[in-house]
Scaffold this active site. Structure first.
Site, PDB file in Angstrom:
ATOM      1  N   PRO A   2       0.826  -1.208   0.000  1.00 14.76           N
ATOM      2  CA  PRO A   2       0.000   0.000   0.000  1.00 14.76           C
ATOM      3  C   PRO A   2       0.859   1.257   0.000  1.00 14.76           C
ATOM      4  O   PRO A   2       1.877   1.329   0.692  1.00 14.76           O
ATOM      5  CB  PRO A   2      -0.799  -0.117   1.303  1.00 14.76           C
ATOM      6  CG  PRO A   2      -0.786  -1.578   1.627  1.00 14.76           C
ATOM      7  CD  PRO A   2       0.524  -2.093   1.132  1.00 14.76           C
ATOM      8  N   GLU A   3       0.455   2.244  -0.780  1.00 17.49           N
ATOM      9  CA  GLU A   3       1.189   3.512  -0.809  1.00 17.49           C
ATOM     10  C   GLU A   3       0.567   4.468   0.211  1.00 17.49           C
ATOM     11  O   GLU A   3      -0.420   4.156   0.880  1.00 17.49           O
ATOM     12  CB  GLU A   3       1.195   4.054  -2.231  1.00 17.49           C
ATOM     13  CG  GLU A   3       1.826   3.053  -3.192  1.00 17.49           C
ATOM     14  CD  GLU A   3       2.270   3.626  -4.521  1.00 17.49           C
ATOM     15  OE1 GLU A   3       2.585   4.825  -4.599  1.00 17.49           O
ATOM     16  OE2 GLU A   3       2.335   2.852  -5.497  1.00 17.49           O
ATOM     17  N   LYS A  52       4.145   5.475   4.925  1.00 18.44           N
ATOM     18  CA  LYS A  52       3.509   4.164   5.002  1.00 18.44           C
ATOM     19  C   LYS A  52       3.354   3.672   6.434  1.00 18.44           C
ATOM     20  O   LYS A  52       3.105   2.480   6.659  1.00 18.44           O
ATOM     21  CB  LYS A  52       4.311   3.162   4.168  1.00 18.44           C
ATOM     22  CG  LYS A  52       4.403   3.565   2.694  1.00 18.44           C
ATOM     23  CD  LYS A  52       5.226   2.584   1.880  1.00 18.44           C
ATOM     24  CE  LYS A  52       5.324   3.042   0.427  1.00 18.44           C
ATOM     25  NZ  LYS A  52       6.074   2.085  -0.420  1.00 18.44           N
ATOM     26  N   ARG A 128      13.821   9.222  10.855  1.00 21.46           N
ATOM     27  CA  ARG A 128      14.451   8.465   9.776  1.00 21.46           C
ATOM     28  C   ARG A 128      13.683   8.565   8.462  1.00 21.46           C
ATOM     29  O   ARG A 128      14.145   8.048   7.438  1.00 21.46           O
ATOM     30  CB  ARG A 128      14.562   6.983  10.168  1.00 21.46           C
ATOM     31  CG  ARG A 128      15.427   6.726  11.389  1.00 21.46           C
ATOM     32  CD  ARG A 128      15.757   5.252  11.522  1.00 21.46           C
ATOM     33  NE  ARG A 128      14.580   4.427  11.775  1.00 21.46           N
ATOM     34  CZ  ARG A 128      14.132   4.110  12.980  1.00 21.46           C
ATOM     35  NH1 ARG A 128      14.735   4.586  14.070  1.00 21.46           N
ATOM     36  NH2 ARG A 128      13.070   3.339  13.130  1.00 21.46           N
ATOM     37  N   ARG A 267      11.600  -3.297  -7.625  1.00 23.92           N
ATOM     38  CA  ARG A 267      10.228  -3.195  -8.121  1.00 23.92           C
ATOM     39  C   ARG A 267      10.259  -2.826  -9.592  1.00 23.92           C
ATOM     40  O   ARG A 267      11.174  -2.150 -10.063  1.00 23.92           O
ATOM     41  CB  ARG A 267       9.440  -2.123  -7.336  1.00 23.92           C
ATOM     42  CG  ARG A 267       9.385  -2.324  -5.837  1.00 23.92           C
ATOM     43  CD  ARG A 267       8.598  -3.553  -5.431  1.00 23.92           C
ATOM     44  NE  ARG A 267       7.218  -3.483  -5.845  1.00 23.92           N
ATOM     45  CZ  ARG A 267       6.268  -2.831  -5.166  1.00 23.92           C
ATOM     46  NH1 ARG A 267       6.583  -2.179  -4.056  1.00 23.92           N
ATOM     47  NH2 ARG A 267       5.024  -2.822  -5.588  1.00 23.92           N
TER      48      ARG A 267
END
Length: 277
Positions: A2-3, A52, A128, A267
């Site tokens: 999921p974005e 995310k 981060r 990806r």
């Protein structure tokens, strides 16, 4: 995976379902028993999302969830169904509406991360991460500091969550196509104006994703070109409503050149070699 728009939708959804009332938490699977016990019975103050990463605020502790590739949340009104499968976390409760509790539930399966954090641990995690285009407090200059001096390709940089939060494979491909940027250009070969244009476009596209619940990127003048068959079920065409994502070998909607694919950051990357020189 999921974005970011999906995680922001979940944050809003969970706020509507549970905020302002005590939440009961359990781990039918057994892998999150201690964490569930730490928040069981506490009032959900608010929800939040950064890229995310999903957060529930329970006062002096935070539930942190990263869905990863396989994680899913399901929810509903009323009492939860009988447990089936590997449920990492079950939340039950509801939200007070005019003094009456509207019962609701949510089940989490297969996340990459499901943990309870204190404030310092959450702050360290957020430190981060790169800026999130869906957040009002995001500063695109923080991402540019890394992009503008990097020899790494912009197609790779956009997938790195410490550079930019929430952008995944679909937004990467579509934003670079819309900007006419070759995904193999080094970050340092972009101009700051090009980067700001990509950022501004991501802000709009991802906000649309939150509103619509799916990623659609065609400009109004190009929608008439979206004539690919949609299909149904698991065969549904993921290229519909998009320029290049999942359209390998098909004609570019603008110039007709076959869309190319290669693997970048583990990806599939999609682009048009003519429109993105």
């Amino acid at each position: 995976m999921p974005e970011g728009h999906t995680i922001h939708r979940l944050a809003r959804r969970h706020k509507r379902l549970f905020a302002g009332a005590p939440v009961r938490a359990s781990s039918p699977q057994g892998r999150f028993e201690a964490g569930a016990a730490a928040i069981d019975g506490l009032v959900l103050r608010r929800t939040d999302a950064h890229g995310k990463h999903l957060f529930h605020d329970y006062g002096d502790r935070w539930l942190h969830v990263h869905l990863g590739l396989y994680g899913t949340f399901t929810d509903g009104a009323g009492d939860p169904p009988a447990p089936r499968g590997q449920i990492r976390l079950l939340l039950t409760g509801g939200r007070l509406r005019r003094g009456v509790l509207a019962p609701a539930w949510a089940e989490l399966r297969g996340p990459t991360a499901c943990e309870v954090l204190d404030d310092p641990a959450r702050d360290a995690l957020l430190a981060r991460l790169g800026p999130d285009p869906l957040r009002a407090d995001a500063d695109p200059a923080l991402a540019w500091e890394r992009i503008g001096r990097s020899r790494t390709s912009i197609g790779a940089l956009l997938m790195r969550q410490d550079v930019l939060s929430g952008v995944g494979n679909v937004y990467r491909a579509e934003a670079l196509f819309r900007a006419g940027i070759d995904p193999y250009r080094a970050g340092r070969d972009l101009t700051v104006d090009e980067w700001n244009a990509v950022w501004d476009d991501l802000v709009v596209l991802m906000a649309d994703g939150v509103r619509l619940g799916r990623i659609l990127t065609l400009r109004p003048e190009d929608k008439k070109r979206a004539t690919d068959p949609i299909g149904s079920g698991p065969q549904r065409d993921r290229g519909v409503g998009r320029y290049v994502y999942h359209r390998t070998g098909r004609p570019c909607r603008i110039c007709g050149t076959p869309v190319q694919t290669s693997v970048v950051e583990a990806r599939n990357l999609y682009w048009c070699p003519v429109c993105q020189k």
